[in-house]
Design a protein around this motif. Structure first.
Motif, PDB file in Angstrom:
ATOM      1  N   ARG A  67       0.833  -1.204   0.000  1.00 61.05           N
ATOM      2  CA  ARG A  67       0.000   0.000   0.000  1.00 61.05           C
ATOM      3  C   ARG A  67       0.867   1.252   0.000  1.00 61.05           C
ATOM      4  NH1 ARG A  67      -3.358  -2.408   5.108  1.00 61.05           N
ATOM      5  NH2 ARG A  67      -4.878  -3.662   3.988  1.00 61.05           N
ATOM      6  N   VAL A  68       0.286   2.347  -0.428  1.00 59.40           N
ATOM      7  CA  VAL A  68       0.976   3.633  -0.331  1.00 59.40           C
ATOM      8  C   VAL A  68       1.230   3.907   1.146  1.00 59.40           C
ATOM      9  CG1 VAL A  68       0.819   6.110  -0.735  1.00 59.40           C
ATOM     10  CG2 VAL A  68      -0.117   4.505  -2.418  1.00 59.40           C
ATOM     11  N   GLN A  69       2.476   4.128   1.498  1.00 60.47           N
ATOM     12  CA  GLN A  69       2.808   4.333   2.898  1.00 60.47           C
ATOM     13  C   GLN A  69       2.780   5.816   3.277  1.00 60.47           C
ATOM     14  OE1 GLN A  69       3.268   1.787   5.305  1.00 60.47           O
ATOM     15  NE2 GLN A  69       2.291   0.777   3.555  1.00 60.47           N
ATOM     16  N   GLU A  70       2.478   6.069   4.514  1.00 70.84           N
ATOM     17  CA  GLU A  70       2.401   7.429   5.024  1.00 70.84           C
ATOM     18  C   GLU A  70       3.808   8.037   5.080  1.00 70.84           C
ATOM     19  OE1 GLU A  70      -0.130  10.512   6.409  1.00 70.84           O
ATOM     20  OE2 GLU A  70      -0.484   8.599   5.418  1.00 70.84           O
ATOM     21  N   ARG A  97     -10.266  15.207  20.743  1.00 69.53           N
ATOM     22  CA  ARG A  97      -9.586  13.950  20.446  1.00 69.53           C
ATOM     23  C   ARG A  97      -8.171  14.246  19.965  1.00 69.53           C
ATOM     24  NH1 ARG A  97     -12.102  10.128  15.820  1.00 69.53           N
ATOM     25  NH2 ARG A  97     -13.976  10.724  16.980  1.00 69.53           N
ATOM     26  N   LYS A  98      -7.244  13.360  20.320  1.00 65.64           N
ATOM     27  CA  LYS A  98      -5.875  13.495  19.838  1.00 65.64           C
ATOM     28  C   LYS A  98      -5.331  12.112  19.542  1.00 65.64           C
ATOM     29  CE  LYS A  98      -1.462  15.789  20.811  1.00 65.64           C
ATOM     30  NZ  LYS A  98      -0.733  16.676  21.755  1.00 65.64           N
ATOM     31  N   SER A  99      -4.761  11.936  18.361  1.00 61.41           N
ATOM     32  CA  SER A  99      -4.196  10.636  18.012  1.00 61.41           C
ATOM     33  C   SER A  99      -2.737  10.786  17.618  1.00 61.41           C
ATOM     34  CB  SER A  99      -4.983   9.995  16.860  1.00 61.41           C
ATOM     35  OG  SER A  99      -4.747  10.675  15.647  1.00 61.41           O
ATOM     36  N   TYR A 100      -1.989   9.710  17.864  1.00 60.25           N
ATOM     37  CA  TYR A 100      -0.574   9.646  17.518  1.00 60.25           C
ATOM     38  C   TYR A 100      -0.346   8.402  16.661  1.00 60.25           C
ATOM     39  CZ  TYR A 100      -0.066  12.611  21.737  1.00 60.25           C
ATOM     40  OH  TYR A 100      -0.181  13.593  22.690  1.00 60.25           O
ATOM     41  N   LEU A 101       0.495   8.522  15.653  1.00 58.79           N
ATOM     42  CA  LEU A 101       0.863   7.344  14.884  1.00 58.79           C
ATOM     43  C   LEU A 101       1.585   6.346  15.786  1.00 58.79           C
ATOM     44  CD1 LEU A 101       2.095   8.750  11.456  1.00 58.79           C
ATOM     45  CD2 LEU A 101       0.028   7.417  11.914  1.00 58.79           C
ATOM     46  N   LYS A 108       0.581   1.063   9.894  1.00 56.71           N
ATOM     47  CA  LYS A 108       0.668   1.971  11.034  1.00 56.71           C
ATOM     48  C   LYS A 108      -0.682   2.182  11.712  1.00 56.71           C
ATOM     49  CE  LYS A 108       4.948   3.758  11.406  1.00 56.71           C
ATOM     50  NZ  LYS A 108       5.694   3.930  12.672  1.00 56.71           N
ATOM     51  N   SER A 109      -0.663   2.188  13.033  1.00 55.92           N
ATOM     52  CA  SER A 109      -1.886   2.309  13.817  1.00 55.92           C
ATOM     53  C   SER A 109      -1.919   3.670  14.504  1.00 55.92           C
ATOM     54  CB  SER A 109      -1.935   1.166  14.839  1.00 55.92           C
ATOM     55  OG  SER A 109      -3.141   1.205  15.560  1.00 55.92           O
ATOM     56  N   ARG A 138       1.990  -6.022  12.976  1.00 61.34           N
ATOM     57  CA  ARG A 138       3.089  -6.816  12.429  1.00 61.34           C
ATOM     58  C   ARG A 138       4.452  -6.370  12.941  1.00 61.34           C
ATOM     59  NH1 ARG A 138       3.805  -6.080   6.905  1.00 61.34           N
ATOM     60  NH2 ARG A 138       2.857  -4.020   7.040  1.00 61.34           N
ATOM     61  N   SER A 139       4.473  -5.388  13.827  1.00 60.98           N
ATOM     62  CA  SER A 139       5.735  -4.848  14.314  1.00 60.98           C
ATOM     63  C   SER A 139       6.654  -5.947  14.838  1.00 60.98           C
ATOM     64  CB  SER A 139       5.474  -3.833  15.427  1.00 60.98           C
ATOM     65  OG  SER A 139       6.682  -3.441  16.050  1.00 60.98           O
ATOM     66  N   GLU A 140       7.925  -5.852  14.469  1.00 61.74           N
ATOM     67  CA  GLU A 140       8.890  -6.823  14.976  1.00 61.74           C
ATOM     68  C   GLU A 140       9.116  -6.648  16.470  1.00 61.74           C
ATOM     69  OE1 GLU A 140      12.460  -6.654  12.722  1.00 61.74           O
ATOM     70  OE2 GLU A 140      11.500  -7.189  10.820  1.00 61.74           O
ATOM     71  N   ASP A 141       8.892  -5.442  16.953  1.00 55.96           N
ATOM     72  CA  ASP A 141       9.085  -5.163  18.383  1.00 55.96           C
ATOM     73  C   ASP A 141       7.784  -5.453  19.121  1.00 55.96           C
ATOM     74  OD1 ASP A 141       9.794  -4.295  20.868  1.00 55.96           O
ATOM     75  OD2 ASP A 141      10.446  -2.287  20.243  1.00 55.96           O
ATOM     76  N   GLN A 142       7.526  -6.738  19.368  1.00 59.09           N
ATOM     77  CA  GLN A 142       6.292  -7.128  20.039  1.00 59.09           C
ATOM     78  C   GLN A 142       6.251  -6.649  21.487  1.00 59.09           C
ATOM     79  OE1 GLN A 142       3.433  -9.160  18.823  1.00 59.09           O
ATOM     80  NE2 GLN A 142       4.281  -8.161  17.002  1.00 59.09           N
ATOM     81  N   ARG A 143       7.387  -6.506  22.111  1.00 60.87           N
ATOM     82  CA  ARG A 143       7.403  -6.031  23.498  1.00 60.87           C
ATOM     83  C   ARG A 143       6.879  -4.599  23.576  1.00 60.87           C
ATOM     84  NH1 ARG A 143      10.093  -8.339  27.808  1.00 60.87           N
ATOM     85  NH2 ARG A 143      10.227  -7.048  29.685  1.00 60.87           N
ATOM     86  N   ASN A 144       7.291  -3.765  22.649  1.00 65.71           N
ATOM     87  CA  ASN A 144       6.801  -2.388  22.618  1.00 65.71           C
ATOM     88  C   ASN A 144       5.305  -2.350  22.339  1.00 65.71           C
ATOM     89  OD1 ASN A 144       7.203   0.577  22.505  1.00 65.71           O
ATOM     90  ND2 ASN A 144       6.697   0.320  20.345  1.00 65.71           N
TER      91      ASN A 144
END
Length: 455
Positions: free
Chosen positions: A254-257, A279-283, A338-339, A288-294
């Motif tokens: 997909r087209v990435q941000e 409301r306030k949102s952050y990327l 990205k979420s 699928r993140s490799e950093d599952q702990r984060n």
């Protein structure tokens, strides 16, 4: 999905069998698996997952396609959702509406849903009816029949759905504008139902093109949960789905941000709005993140900040200071790309949106600088794991969580290890996650107001 989606995203209760009191939730011996998913892949690429649960003679049968609104081509927004509607319109062997009639005649329930990352179809039926519904679902995977006479009336239905759920709802309209501001390039900025002016132009060819591109066994996941054995499901899957040929599926690129370098602010007013909201949102990272702990730390942070009446935001703004009627946070952790991590609140009549924003930002600053307490950490992890325990009674819920996670790019291992990974999260992990996600340059602030009102 609403703000409480974080209560069940990744809560893989099929992998939990906690024992003892809540105080023992983090003991190693209390985190064994309850249902071990049995998995196989057919020669045509169909992934088959079985969750055995013999408490009642019922079964949930679900097919998930790795194709959602974010996979649509430009100018074709809404086609994924539109085809979901059309999948009930008949095949080479079933007349329009006959699929649903057979489900009803057999005492079953059915439905379907579309998200940005997947489209899913399911039936809840008695276990002895599984072969029948597996045969019918396999039939419409490959034998859908669409004509202009069938498609045109259903397009009007979808347009009316948009009118009722979005165009007549200022909060929904605001949500669309907010998402469009957050995702300038990525298709998550386009609503799942589609933009009205693009829906109006969708055709029978568009629907068939989508169907012929994405509806194939090698782009699908079959989930069966309930009073079955893995062996019998695997054999039924081979019988009914096995003959369907695989098809070349486009790469999911997909087209990435582009990097967000500046805070964005949007404001919308509408005469139908009675209660202003902020409301306030952050990327934030994707599933699928490799950093599952984060990723797990962000889920714990979301629980600490917005998980009910004991959360930081609700307790501070609503209970103590009484400046807000509602306040919370949620992390949409189930996205393929990205979420977002979202904070929100609505002021009481004697206070303003600036008051709410200031109070929430003070809490954000405190967590980034000073972290969270051990009491908050333990309570949040217990709540997340307890929700999983309570949720395990739902057979369809188990299948839903597993299917949505797999269709969003997670692995069986990541899903099954969710409880163990949550239990390992430390206060330091949560503070690091907060430092990472709460970057004003990667945020969007939205204000929804009554018409002519001042925040």
């Amino acid at each position: 999905m609403g703000p409480m989606r974080q209560l069940f995203i990744f809560v893989t209760f099929f992998s939990l069998a906690f024992g003892g009191s809540p105080g023992n939730l983090f003991a190693k011996e209390t985190i064994p698996t309850l249902f071990d998913p049995k998995v196989t892949t057919l020669e045509n690429g169909l992934e088959v997952v079985v969750l055995e649960d013999h408490r009642a003679p019922i079964v949930t049968h679900m097919v998930w396609y790795r194709a959602g609104a974010a996979d649509e081509k430009p100018l074709k927004s809404g086609i994924a959702h539109f085809l979901e509607h059309l999948m009930f319109k008949g095949t080479k062997t079933l007349e329009p509406g006959e699929f649903s009639a057979i489900v009803a005649e057999n005492g079953g329930q059915e439905n379907a849903f579309t998200s940005q990352d997947y489209t899913a179809y399911f039936q809840n039926v008695s276990a002895d009816k599984l072969p029948l519904f597996m045969e019918m679902e396999a039939d419409r995977m490959t034998n859908l029949v669409l004509t202009d006479e069938i498609v045109a009336p259903e397009l009007k239905v979808v347009l009316e759905e948009r009118s009722q759920r979005t165009d007549n709802n200022p909060a929904a309209l605001f949500g669309e504008q907010f998402d469009a501001a957050q995702f300038l390039a990525h298709p998550y900025g386009t609503p799942v139902i589609g933009w009205r002016h693009e829906i109006e132009k969708l055709t029978t060819k568009d629907a068939l093109d989508w169907y012929n591109t994405y509806y194939a066994p090698n782009n699908a996941i079959l989930i069966v949960a309930g009073d079955v054995t893995a062996e019998e499901v695997f054999e039924l899957a081979k019988k009914y789905y096995g003959p369907i040929p695989a098809r070349e599926i486009p790469n999911r690129e997909r087209v990435q941000e582009p990097p967000q370098l500046a805070k964005r602010v949007i404001e919308m007013s509408d005469k139908r709005v009675r209660q202003p909201s902020w409301r306030k949102s952050y990327l934030a990272p994707s599933a699928r993140s490799e950093d599952q702990r984060n990723l797990r730390a962000l889920e714990v942070l979301s629980q600490i900040m917005g998980g009910g009446v004991t959360s930081r935001l609700y307790n501070n703004l609503v209970v103590d200071k009484k400046i807000a009627t509602s306040a919370g946070a949620y992390f949409h952790s189930g996205s393929y790309d990205k979420s977002t991590f979202v904070l929100y609140g609505s002021p009481t009549p004697d206070y303003s949106l600036e008051d709410v924003e200031g109070a929430i930002q003070a809490i954000v600053k405190d967590i980034v600088e000073n972290g969270v307490t051990e009491k908050e950490l333990v309570r949040a992890k217990k709540k997340l794991l307890a929700d999983a325990i309570y949720a395990r009674d739902s057979i369809r819920g188990a299948a839903n969580i597993l299917g949505s996670s797999l269709a969003s790019g997670e692995t069986i291992e990541q899903i099954v290890n969710w409880p163990k990974n949550i239990s390992k999260i430390t206060a330091e992990d949560v503070q690091k996650a907060a430092e990472m996600v709460f970057d004003d340059r990667k945020s969007v602030v939205g204000r929804l107001l009554p018409e002519d009102a001042k925040s």
